[in-house]
Write an enzyme that holds these catalytic residues in place. Structure first.
Site, PDB file in Angstrom:
ATOM      1  N   LYS A  35     -24.170  51.259  -0.975  1.00  0.00           N
ATOM      2  CA  LYS A  35     -22.905  51.531  -1.680  1.00  0.00           C
ATOM      3  C   LYS A  35     -22.672  50.411  -2.691  1.00  0.00           C
ATOM      4  O   LYS A  35     -22.592  49.233  -2.341  1.00  0.00           O
ATOM      5  CB  LYS A  35     -21.723  51.620  -0.726  1.00  0.00           C
ATOM      6  CG  LYS A  35     -20.377  51.731  -1.456  1.00  0.00           C
ATOM      7  CD  LYS A  35     -19.203  51.943  -0.525  1.00  0.00           C
ATOM      8  CE  LYS A  35     -19.097  53.390  -0.135  1.00  0.00           C
ATOM      9  NZ  LYS A  35     -17.824  53.694   0.541  1.00  0.00           N
ATOM     10  N   GLY A  62     -16.541  53.129  -4.239  1.00  0.00           N
ATOM     11  CA  GLY A  62     -17.771  53.023  -4.992  1.00  0.00           C
ATOM     12  C   GLY A  62     -18.709  54.189  -4.757  1.00  0.00           C
ATOM     13  O   GLY A  62     -18.364  55.158  -4.075  1.00  0.00           O
ATOM     14  N   LEU A 117     -26.132  59.661  -3.844  1.00  0.00           N
ATOM     15  CA  LEU A 117     -25.876  60.527  -2.694  1.00  0.00           C
ATOM     16  C   LEU A 117     -24.439  61.029  -2.653  1.00  0.00           C
ATOM     17  O   LEU A 117     -24.159  62.121  -2.163  1.00  0.00           O
ATOM     18  CB  LEU A 117     -26.166  59.769  -1.388  1.00  0.00           C
ATOM     19  CG  LEU A 117     -27.618  59.346  -1.155  1.00  0.00           C
ATOM     20  CD1 LEU A 117     -27.718  58.527   0.117  1.00  0.00           C
ATOM     21  CD2 LEU A 117     -28.527  60.569  -1.066  1.00  0.00           C
ATOM     22  N   GLY A 118     -23.518  60.221  -3.133  1.00  0.00           N
ATOM     23  CA  GLY A 118     -22.108  60.605  -3.087  1.00  0.00           C
ATOM     24  C   GLY A 118     -21.237  59.503  -3.632  1.00  0.00           C
ATOM     25  O   GLY A 118     -21.715  58.436  -4.042  1.00  0.00           O
ATOM     26  N   ASP A 138     -14.635  51.443  10.633  1.00  0.00           N
ATOM     27  CA  ASP A 138     -14.218  52.371   9.563  1.00  0.00           C
ATOM     28  C   ASP A 138     -14.981  53.686   9.688  1.00  0.00           C
ATOM     29  O   ASP A 138     -15.487  54.224   8.702  1.00  0.00           O
ATOM     30  CB  ASP A 138     -14.448  51.738   8.193  1.00  0.00           C
ATOM     31  CG  ASP A 138     -13.700  52.491   7.084  1.00  0.00           C
ATOM     32  OD1 ASP A 138     -12.745  53.222   7.418  1.00  0.00           O
ATOM     33  OD2 ASP A 138     -14.064  52.348   5.913  1.00  0.00           O
ATOM     34  N   GLY A 169     -14.093  56.195  -2.007  1.00  0.00           N
ATOM     35  CA  GLY A 169     -12.922  55.585  -2.598  1.00  0.00           C
ATOM     36  C   GLY A 169     -13.180  54.229  -3.201  1.00  0.00           C
ATOM     37  O   GLY A 169     -12.420  53.757  -4.053  1.00  0.00           O
ATOM     38  N   VAL A 209     -22.529  55.751  -3.541  1.00  0.00           N
ATOM     39  CA  VAL A 209     -23.594  55.536  -2.565  1.00  0.00           C
ATOM     40  C   VAL A 209     -24.909  56.056  -3.145  1.00  0.00           C
ATOM     41  O   VAL A 209     -24.971  57.182  -3.659  1.00  0.00           O
ATOM     42  CB  VAL A 209     -23.284  56.254  -1.233  1.00  0.00           C
ATOM     43  CG1 VAL A 209     -24.410  56.028  -0.229  1.00  0.00           C
ATOM     44  CG2 VAL A 209     -21.961  55.761  -0.670  1.00  0.00           C
TER      45      VAL A 209
END
Length: 682
Positions: free
Chosen positions: A532, A516, A510-511, A579, A514, A518
């Site tokens: 992730k 790792g 998916l993306g 976060d 910073g 996902v």
């Protein structure tokens, strides 16, 4: 076309030619040809044609008439030279000076805002070439004057600054070379931002600044004091802002010059030696280099190294700093939290740059302090005028840039500090003192430590045994606390996650963030999850940007708010994400947001609403002040992060990646400043 020069010759022959011994004024029936000059009444200045250095080009200019060394102080056609000696200067019936070449083409002209009846052009004893109505000696009524169009030189009586009515700049620009008076790369001008400040620029880059005017002088030029040679003044009103010098003895020759090397130098003519004496220069040492020590740093030429951080700040890049690369400057050791902040006085300095500033001429220092304290993004304040005990108020916002220490300066500024930093040290030099103290301590410890090596070896075995027992006890206690904190949160083993993501297939990616990558996964019961997988080497999150229309942005914001509401209120346990940021919001194909990455999340049970931690974790720029300063986190911490996220979505800018040409604030600071400015206007 050969008849054109003949016609011009016949035309100008009908006019009166001015000779070198003639007068200081011409009218519409007179002209100046190459070889002719007009001379001021006292003989100090001449106007005519000249060739600079080894150049063969011809220019119309003004120079000193009584000095054997030709010294040009003003040039008319500096960008359009004549290539022969057939140039002619005349004044038209409309009061416009025109310079014609051999073909009769206008290569330079003055301008005027109103028509004239009987215009004349006169070279005054000050060196000012003035176009005016015949018989009118009031300079304020002049149609045009060379003093309002400086080249590389400022003479006594000339202004260096700006008209606030017409927007005209009175600035200096260096010659390109000794042989070429066209515009060079060095400019001295009034800074176009903030409270008045003179800057020297090379192209678009600031090389030097004078420091703000403090009522007595520019704070970065403490050598400017009352003297027997010249007087000086600074005018700042609703019509104009300018600095001006005037001679005590008007028989002297004095000039301020912008040179090709970037220096702003004052020269006085010494009759005995028949030469120009360099009286003073603005750029005196390495600390005069603009922003040498970066943001929130200061320069002290008496120290080695010359750069250090202001009290309460530390180098942003310690490695670069140790290698004398100070360009990244300094950052706060303890972030501000607004309500608990205080101020520390910093005395004897060149006041920092004011790209983001606000000032009032009527406030006293106490009112100034309170105004700064009310605005969380205000970083410093001071008096505008240090005379008679001080008056007025000047506020800084954002980073403090280009500070240097002057022992003889009287200026004081008050720098905002977190409450915990207020009792540490004294003034700007504390960091240098503390560093010296650290070096002494390190040397002492090193010498003394050798004496205890033997004892340490003897005790090592005993300490290792007892430390192991203590560590086992602590780990057991920590595991019990962790199990209590993670009560009722679902757990997945690695094999289940690998199966759900098809062994972390690239097709399920998916993306990437910073820490790792996902992946999309599907559990055995059909639920879709995002996983992730942490990388071994953390790297910065890849920058992405996209544009969405307002309805989609609103839907994303609304979806994130609903997700936070569930975590904070509707779930079995109250969950604090800790976060929340753009990189942790996943969007499906219909742009529905999903809050992800709960690696830093903490849960509350029962009536718990807040907690403390000794280790602050999260992403800088999204962390709330109470969490950053005191480790206190609650649902309010996520709300603060959500506010930053909404600001990013609405504006299309990242908080820390935001930049503005007028200041160095992040997006949040810029929004606060805009709100503050709007409040002041109201």
């Amino acid at each position: 076309m050969g008849y054109i020069p003949v016609l011009l010759f016949c035309f100008f022959s009908m006019l009166n030619r001015v000779t070198a011994t003639a007068i200081d004024i011409i009218n519409t029936t007179q002209f100046i040809r190459d070889g002719d000059t007009i001379v001021s009444a006292d003989g100090t200045y001449e106007l005519g044609f000249f060739s600079p250095g080894n150049s063969k080009n011809r220019y119309l200019g003004i120079w000193y008439g009584k000095i054997p060394v030709q010294t040009v102080v003003w040039v008319a056609n500096r960008e359009t030279p004549l290539n022969d000696s057939l140039g002619v200067l005349k004044i038209t019936n409309k009061g416009i000076l025109i310079l014609l070449d051999r073909s009769g083409s206008v290569i330079w002209s003055s301008n005027t805002a109103r028509p004239a009846r009987n215009p004349t052009a006169q070279l005054l004893e000050s060196g000012n070439l003035v176009v005016k109505e015949e018989g009118d000696h009031n300079l304020e009524n002049s149609l045009w004057q060379s003093f309002e169009h400086p080249t590389d030189t400022i003479l006594p009586g000339m202004k260096l600054g700006r008209s606030r009515i017409t927007g005209m700049d009175w600035s200096m620009t260096s010659w390109k070379s000794e042989d070429d008076p066209s515009r060079g790369t060095i400019t001295c001008k009034l800074a176009p931002y903030g409270y008045p400040d003179m800057v020297v620029m090379e192209g678009s880059e600031v090389k030097y600044r004078s420091g703000l005017w403090d009522g007595l002088r520019f704070s970065g030029v403490p050598s400017t004091k009352p003297n027997p040679i010249y007087k000086y003044e600074f005018v700042f009103n609703e019509k104009e802002i300018f600095y001006r010098e005037s001679l005590v003895d008007k028989s002297m020759h004095w000039r301020l010059v912008t040179r090709q090397n970037g220096d702003i130098a004052s020269f006085t003519w010494i009759e005995k030696t028949q030469s120009w004496l360099l009286y003073e220069t603005a750029n005196t040492d390495n600390c005069d280099r603009y922003a040498l020590c970066g943001a929130n740093g200061f320069c002290d030429i008496q120290s080695s190294p010359v750069c250090d951080c202001l009290n309460g700040f530390a180098p942003k890049s310690p490695g670069d700093w140790d290698e004398t690369d100070w360009s990244n400057g300094c950052v706060r050791r303890t972030p501000l939290n607004c309500s608990g902040d205080g101020f520390r006085k910093l005395a004897g300095v060149k006041m920092p740059e004011t790209k983001s500033s606000w000032f009032s001429k009527t406030m006293n220092l106490e009112e100034c302090r309170n105004t700064c304290l009310e605005k969380c993004n205000c970083t410093a304040y001071s008096n505008l005028d240090i005379r008679n005990g001080g008056s007025g108020c000047l506020l800084w916002f954002g980073d403090l840039v280009d500070i240097r220490v002057f022992a003889e300066n009287e200026q004081e500024i008050y720098i905002r500090m977190a409450e915990s930093e207020l009792d540490i040290g004294d003034g700007a030099r504390i960091n240098k003192k503390s560093e010296t103290k650290k070096r002494i301590i390190k040397s002492t410890v090193l010498s003394t430590g050798i004496l205890f090596v033997g004892l340490a070896l003897v005790l090592y075995a005993w300490m290792k045994k007892h430390q192991k027992n203590r560590q086992m006890s602590m780990e057991k206690s920590s595991n019990n606390m962790q199990r209590k904190e993670d009560l009722e949160l679902p757990l997945f083993d690695f094999s289940n996650l690998a199966c759900a993501t098809n062994n972390f297939s690239i097709d399920n990616k998916l993306g990437e963030g910073g820490f790792g990558t996902v992946y999309k996964g599907t559990l055995a019961d059909g639920r879709e999850i995002a996983v992730k997988r942490l990388s071994k080497i953390s790297r910065q999150e890849k920058t992405r940007s996209f544009l969405l229309d307002w309805p989609k942005r609103y839907n994303i914001i609304n979806g994130i708010a609903r997700g936070l509401l569930y975590l904070h209120q509707d779930s079995r346990l109250r969950v604090i994400h800790r976060d929340l940021k753009a990189g942790n919001i996943l969007l499906d194909y219909e742009l529905n947001p999903k809050i992800s990455d709960f690696g830093l999340a903490r849960s509350f049970g029962g009536n718990e609403i807040e907690a403390n931690t000794n280790k602050v974790a999260g992403t800088y720029g999204y962390i709330s002040p109470e969490y950053a300063n005191y480790g206190l986190y609650s649902v309010k911490s996520d709300i603060f992060s959500f506010g930053v996220l909404v600001l990013e979505i609405v504006s299309g800018n990242k908080n820390r990646g935001f930049s503005h040409p007028d200041h160095h604030l992040n997006l949040l600071g810029h929004a606060n400043m805009a709100t503050f400015s709007s409040t002041l206007v109201k």
